[in-house]
Design a protein around this motif. Structure first.
Motif, PDB file in Angstrom:
ATOM      1  N   ALA A  79      29.367  30.152  51.026  1.00 29.08           N
ATOM      2  CA  ALA A  79      30.576  29.887  50.787  1.00 29.08           C
ATOM      3  C   ALA A  79      29.391  30.155  49.045  1.00 29.08           C
ATOM      4  N   SER A  80      28.743  29.973  48.540  1.00 32.68           N
ATOM      5  CA  SER A  80      28.253  30.623  47.726  1.00 32.68           C
ATOM      6  C   SER A  80      28.393  31.552  47.549  1.00 32.68           C
ATOM      7  N   ILE A  81      28.286  32.874  47.823  1.00 32.79           N
ATOM      8  CA  ILE A  81      28.203  34.358  48.455  1.00 32.79           C
ATOM      9  C   ILE A  81      29.955  34.546  47.820  1.00 32.79           C
ATOM     10  N   GLY A  82      30.780  33.280  49.013  1.00 30.70           N
ATOM     11  CA  GLY A  82      32.086  33.786  48.937  1.00 30.70           C
ATOM     12  C   GLY A  82      32.964  33.924  47.577  1.00 30.70           C
ATOM     13  N   PHE A  83      32.048  32.756  46.664  1.00 25.28           N
ATOM     14  CA  PHE A  83      32.560  32.128  44.905  1.00 25.28           C
ATOM     15  C   PHE A  83      32.481  32.737  44.850  1.00 25.28           C
ATOM     16  N   VAL A  84      31.353  33.450  44.553  1.00 20.00           N
ATOM     17  CA  VAL A  84      31.175  34.455  43.540  1.00 20.00           C
ATOM     18  C   VAL A  84      32.383  35.652  43.991  1.00 20.00           C
ATOM     19  N   GLY A  85      32.235  35.812  45.085  1.00 20.26           N
ATOM     20  CA  GLY A  85      32.875  37.430  45.286  1.00 20.26           C
ATOM     21  C   GLY A  85      34.679  37.042  45.078  1.00 20.26           C
ATOM     22  N   VAL A  86      35.251  35.894  44.949  1.00 17.95           N
ATOM     23  CA  VAL A  86      36.584  35.323  44.720  1.00 17.95           C
ATOM     24  C   VAL A  86      36.483  35.598  42.993  1.00 17.95           C
ATOM     25  N   ALA A  87      35.154  35.203  42.286  1.00 15.07           N
ATOM     26  CA  ALA A  87      35.478  35.368  41.075  1.00 15.07           C
ATOM     27  C   ALA A  87      35.457  36.242  40.342  1.00 15.07           C
ATOM     28  N   VAL A  88      34.349  37.683  41.618  1.00 17.18           N
ATOM     29  CA  VAL A  88      34.253  39.139  41.037  1.00 17.18           C
ATOM     30  C   VAL A  88      35.986  39.847  41.288  1.00 17.18           C
ATOM     31  N   PHE A  89      36.348  39.367  42.977  1.00 22.00           N
ATOM     32  CA  PHE A  89      37.695  39.687  42.905  1.00 22.00           C
ATOM     33  C   PHE A  89      38.714  39.541  41.583  1.00 22.00           C
ATOM     34  N   GLY A  90      38.516  37.932  41.354  1.00 17.53           N
ATOM     35  CA  GLY A  90      39.752  38.037  40.120  1.00 17.53           C
ATOM     36  C   GLY A  90      39.327  38.708  38.339  1.00 17.53           C
ATOM     37  N   TRP A  91      38.221  38.533  38.575  1.00 16.29           N
ATOM     38  CA  TRP A  91      38.020  39.492  37.116  1.00 16.29           C
ATOM     39  C   TRP A  91      38.319  40.997  37.631  1.00 16.29           C
ATOM     40  N   ILE A  92      38.322  41.011  38.439  1.00 18.04           N
ATOM     41  CA  ILE A  92      38.915  42.599  39.328  1.00 18.04           C
ATOM     42  C   ILE A  92      40.690  42.680  38.471  1.00 18.04           C
ATOM     43  N   VAL A  93      41.075  41.852  39.360  1.00 24.63           N
ATOM     44  CA  VAL A  93      42.450  41.768  39.341  1.00 24.63           C
ATOM     45  C   VAL A  93      43.013  41.624  37.790  1.00 24.63           C
ATOM     46  N   GLU A  94      42.313  40.250  37.367  1.00 22.43           N
ATOM     47  CA  GLU A  94      42.972  40.396  35.778  1.00 22.43           C
ATOM     48  C   GLU A  94      43.046  41.593  35.122  1.00 22.43           C
ATOM     49  N   THR A  95      41.313  42.135  34.845  1.00 23.52           N
ATOM     50  CA  THR A  95      41.186  43.481  34.036  1.00 23.52           C
ATOM     51  C   THR A  95      42.101  44.659  34.888  1.00 23.52           C
ATOM     52  N   SER A  96      42.621  44.380  35.943  1.00 25.07           N
ATOM     53  CA  SER A  96      43.718  45.489  36.160  1.00 25.07           C
ATOM     54  C   SER A  96      44.844  45.486  35.831  1.00 25.07           C
ATOM     55  N   VAL A  97      44.976  44.264  36.035  1.00 26.30           N
ATOM     56  CA  VAL A  97      46.300  43.843  35.316  1.00 26.30           C
ATOM     57  C   VAL A  97      46.520  43.856  33.506  1.00 26.30           C
ATOM     58  N   LYS A  98      45.386  43.741  33.388  1.00 26.85           N
ATOM     59  CA  LYS A  98      45.114  43.718  31.588  1.00 26.85           C
ATOM     60  C   LYS A  98      45.662  45.525  30.936  1.00 26.85           C
ATOM     61  N   PHE A  99      44.433  45.568  32.080  1.00 29.30           N
ATOM     62  CA  PHE A  99      45.481  47.711  31.915  1.00 29.30           C
ATOM     63  C   PHE A  99      46.453  47.895  32.145  1.00 29.30           C
ATOM     64  N   ALA A 100      46.934  47.774  32.814  1.00 24.89           N
ATOM     65  CA  ALA A 100      48.300  48.664  33.603  1.00 24.89           C
ATOM     66  C   ALA A 100      49.200  47.705  32.999  1.00 24.89           C
ATOM     67  N   ILE A 101      49.060  46.236  32.188  1.00 23.00           N
ATOM     68  CA  ILE A 101      50.515  45.927  31.511  1.00 23.00           C
ATOM     69  C   ILE A 101      49.581  46.723  29.700  1.00 23.00           C
ATOM     70  N   ALA A 102      48.683  47.231  29.366  1.00 27.61           N
ATOM     71  CA  ALA A 102      48.152  47.734  28.316  1.00 27.61           C
ATOM     72  C   ALA A 102      49.196  49.345  28.674  1.00 27.61           C
ATOM     73  N   TRP A 103      48.959  50.029  29.539  1.00 27.32           N
ATOM     74  CA  TRP A 103      49.496  51.232  29.428  1.00 27.32           C
ATOM     75  C   TRP A 103      51.085  51.065  29.881  1.00 27.32           C
ATOM     76  N   ILE A 104      51.718  50.495  30.680  1.00 21.02           N
ATOM     77  CA  ILE A 104      52.765  50.062  30.860  1.00 21.02           C
ATOM     78  C   ILE A 104      53.567  50.238  29.056  1.00 21.02           C
ATOM     79  N   TRP A 105      52.824  49.331  27.939  1.00 13.08           N
ATOM     80  CA  TRP A 105      53.414  48.852  26.979  1.00 13.08           C
ATOM     81  C   TRP A 105      52.863  50.220  25.799  1.00 13.08           C
ATOM     82  N   SER A 106      52.048  50.682  26.108  1.00 16.35           N
ATOM     83  CA  SER A 106      51.627  51.831  25.469  1.00 16.35           C
ATOM     84  C   SER A 106      53.140  53.167  25.703  1.00 16.35           C
ATOM     85  N   HIS A 107      53.092  53.440  27.023  1.00 14.21           N
ATOM     86  CA  HIS A 107      54.175  54.241  27.238  1.00 14.21           C
ATOM     87  C   HIS A 107      55.923  53.718  26.892  1.00 14.21           C
ATOM     88  N   LEU A 108      55.477  52.736  26.593  1.00  9.40           N
ATOM     89  CA  LEU A 108      56.985  51.988  26.123  1.00  9.40           C
ATOM     90  C   LEU A 108      57.448  52.573  25.181  1.00  9.40           C
TER      91      LEU A 108
END
Length: 109
Positions: A79-108
């Motif tokens: 459960a501890s390993i799973g919680f850490v995995g979910v947290a890391v996955f959340g950070w990756i998703v957050e970073t990806s979304v921020k990067f995608a929004i920044a990339w789209i915003w910069s191209h617009l």
């Protein structure tokens, strides 16, 4: 004098009757106490048998309890390993979304 002897004889008879009554009561009390003692011994023996049965049951359950404790600790670790995995996955998703929004915003602009 005969009146006094009769009176003394009656007192002695009364004392003898009282002593007999006390002896009878003591015998009755002794019998009651012996019966209580026998009942107490029987109850203690029954409780000892039940305690021995419970001890045997606990001894047979001890390996299962140890296995459950081990599986519970493994489950907590996973459960501890799973919680850490979910947290890391959340950070990756957050970073990806921020990067995608920044990339789209910069191209617009």
């Amino acid at each position: 004098m005969p009146g006094k002897l009769d009176q003394i004889s009656r007192v002695i008879g009364s004392i003898e009757a009282s002593v007999r009554d006390l002896r009878d009561r003591a015998d009755e009390d002794r019998g009651i106490r012996e019966r209580w003692h026998a009942e107490s011994r029987a109850a203690i023996a029954a409780m000892t048998r039940k305690l021995d049965q419970h001890t045997a049951a606990v001894e047979t359950m001890r390996p299962a309890i140890a296995a459950l404790e081990l599986s519970r600790s493994k489950l907590a670790a996973w459960a501890s390993i799973g919680f850490v995995g979910v947290a890391v996955f959340g950070w990756i998703v957050e970073t990806s979304v921020k990067f995608a929004i920044a990339w789209i915003w910069s191209h617009l602009h």
